[in-house]
Design a protein around this motif. Structure first.
Motif, mmCIF file in Angstrom:
data_model
loop_
_atom_site.group_PDB
_atom_site.id
_atom_site.type_symbol
_atom_site.label_atom_id
_atom_site.label_comp_id
_atom_site.label_asym_id
_atom_site.label_seq_id
_atom_site.Cartn_x
_atom_site.Cartn_y
_atom_site.Cartn_z
ATOM 1 N N GLU A 127 0.830 -1.247 -0.029
ATOM 2 C CA GLU A 127 0.032 0.030 0.177
ATOM 3 C C GLU A 127 0.782 1.372 0.103
ATOM 4 O OE1 GLU A 127 -3.235 0.992 -0.518
ATOM 5 O OE2 GLU A 127 -3.293 -1.244 -1.156
ATOM 6 N N PRO A 128 1.977 1.310 0.813
ATOM 7 C CA PRO A 128 2.850 2.457 0.698
ATOM 8 C C PRO A 128 3.383 2.805 -0.525
ATOM 9 C CG PRO A 128 3.421 1.466 2.731
ATOM 10 C CD PRO A 128 2.435 0.347 1.907
ATOM 11 N N GLU A 129 3.743 1.695 -1.292
ATOM 12 C CA GLU A 129 4.243 1.715 -2.577
ATOM 13 C C GLU A 129 3.203 2.440 -3.517
ATOM 14 O OE1 GLU A 129 7.659 -1.937 -2.267
ATOM 15 O OE2 GLU A 129 5.623 -2.281 -3.394
ATOM 16 N N ILE A 130 2.158 1.914 -3.409
ATOM 17 C CA ILE A 130 0.955 2.133 -4.419
ATOM 18 C C ILE A 130 0.749 3.745 -3.972
ATOM 19 C CG2 ILE A 130 -1.274 2.273 -4.938
ATOM 20 C CD1 ILE A 130 0.209 -0.102 -6.057
ATOM 21 N N ASP A 131 0.592 4.275 -2.606
ATOM 22 C CA ASP A 131 0.550 5.503 -2.391
ATOM 23 C C ASP A 131 1.371 6.439 -3.145
ATOM 24 O OD1 ASP A 131 -1.620 4.764 -0.831
ATOM 25 O OD2 ASP A 131 -0.618 4.717 1.152
ATOM 26 N N GLU A 132 2.667 6.306 -2.880
ATOM 27 C CA GLU A 132 3.764 7.039 -3.604
ATOM 28 C C GLU A 132 3.537 7.068 -4.993
ATOM 29 O OE1 GLU A 132 5.894 8.517 -1.832
ATOM 30 O OE2 GLU A 132 5.908 7.345 -0.165
ATOM 31 N N ARG A 133 3.312 6.072 -5.887
ATOM 32 C CA ARG A 133 2.843 6.137 -7.127
ATOM 33 C C ARG A 133 1.638 7.077 -7.679
ATOM 34 N NH1 ARG A 133 5.102 2.293 -10.860
ATOM 35 N NH2 ARG A 133 6.737 1.143 -9.836
ATOM 36 N N VAL A 134 0.678 6.877 -6.888
ATOM 37 C CA VAL A 134 -0.315 7.823 -6.983
ATOM 38 C C VAL A 134 -0.379 9.165 -6.839
ATOM 39 C CG1 VAL A 134 -2.961 8.269 -6.229
ATOM 40 C CG2 VAL A 134 -2.177 5.842 -6.456
ATOM 41 N N GLN A 135 0.597 9.479 -5.647
ATOM 42 C CA GLN A 135 0.914 10.925 -5.459
ATOM 43 C C GLN A 135 1.762 11.444 -6.480
ATOM 44 O OE1 GLN A 135 -0.248 12.716 -3.140
ATOM 45 N NE2 GLN A 135 0.800 14.414 -3.553
#
Length: 273
Positions: free
Chosen positions: A130-138
């Motif tokens: 989830e943190p990796e996905i959050d970084e990509r979205v941001q």
């Protein structure tokens, strides 16, 4: 600095292979320097400046820039999760005047809603945390700021109809995504065209790509290809000519912006049924 060193090499009419032969700088090292993935050591930079016959004050400016360059930029907090080539691409995109983007399966990143972006990232990267996905979205949200401001990026996107019809994130997420595309198409700096299924085979079927033109006319154009085998930056005149011609063919195969908007609106309404 990377952009300036690319320009200086281009002005000198030298390939990376020729620079490597004349300076002893490894061709791979030169690639990393010119794509902002590595800061040149002082002796390497001086060897390049000597070869390119760079005089003062530019010479002193570049040496000082090399001393202080540390990859600053809005994308820096996210680079620990982003592939190296993608992080480099982000830095190039921030310098661009115009972007020509062809997508065969996805809505272009600069036009994605956060919800669509998240669902797309989760689908493409099932092992990501989830943190990796959050970084990509941001990171994608930050990229989209280039479309705002007094001198916004000029975006011309061509997408295959498959990108419009593929339901990413569920019916409501996709409907909202298509509504967002329609709203963005009303901006003077955003053009979107759709290649309909009945257009048949077309040059973009092998995969997506982005063609960047820069604000500084001295900066050479650049093609970015995101592929399963690895991301690539293409800058030779032959490659630029090939992708420039390809994008022209794709625009010709696509519906006009007005008819593209009609198609997107009709698909959106179908999502809501």
């Amino acid at each position: 600095m990377a952009a300036e060193l690319r320009r200086l090499r281009a002005d000198a009419g030298l390939s990376r292979e020729q620079v490597a032969e004349q300076t002893g700088v490894n061709e791979g090292t030169l690639y990393r320097i010119e794509t902002a993935r590595a800061r040149p050591q002082r002796r390497t930079l001086i060897a390049l400046l000597d070869l390119y016959s760079v005089g003062e004050p530019m010479r002193a400016d570049l040496i000082e820039l090399s001393r202080s360059a540390d990859g600053q930029g809005w994308s820096r907090p996210y680079q620990w999760q982003l592939p190296g080539e993608y992080a480099v691409y982000i830095s190039f995109e921030a310098e661009a005047r115009a972007e020509h983007n062809y997508e065969s399966l996805f809505i272009p990143g600069l036009l994605q809603t956060p919800e669509y972006s998240r669902a797309m990232s989760q689908g493409v990267l099932p092992a990501a945390t989830e943190p990796e996905i959050d970084e990509r979205v941001q990171a994608r949200i930050e990229r989209q700021k280039l479309l705002d401001g007094p001198e916004p990026l000029q975006l011309w996107a061509v997408v295959d109809e498959a990108a419009v019809r593929r339901v990413v994130g569920g019916r409501q997420v996709m409907a909202a995504q298509l509504e967002h595309v329609l709203a963005m198409m009303k901006r003077p700096n955003v053009t979107v065209q759709v290649i309909p299924f009945d257009a048949g085979a077309h040059p973009g079927m092998p995969g997506s790509f982005i063609f960047l033109e820069f604000r500084d006319e001295g900066d050479p154009e650049l093609v970015y290809v995101d592929a399963q085998a690895g991301d690539m930056f293409l800058e030779s005149e032959d490659d630029l000519r090939r992708y420039r011609t390809m994008f022209d063919h794709l625009r010709a195969s696509a519906l006009s912006p007005a008819r593209s908007a009609d198609l997107i609106a009709s698909v959106k309404e179908g999502r809501l049924e």
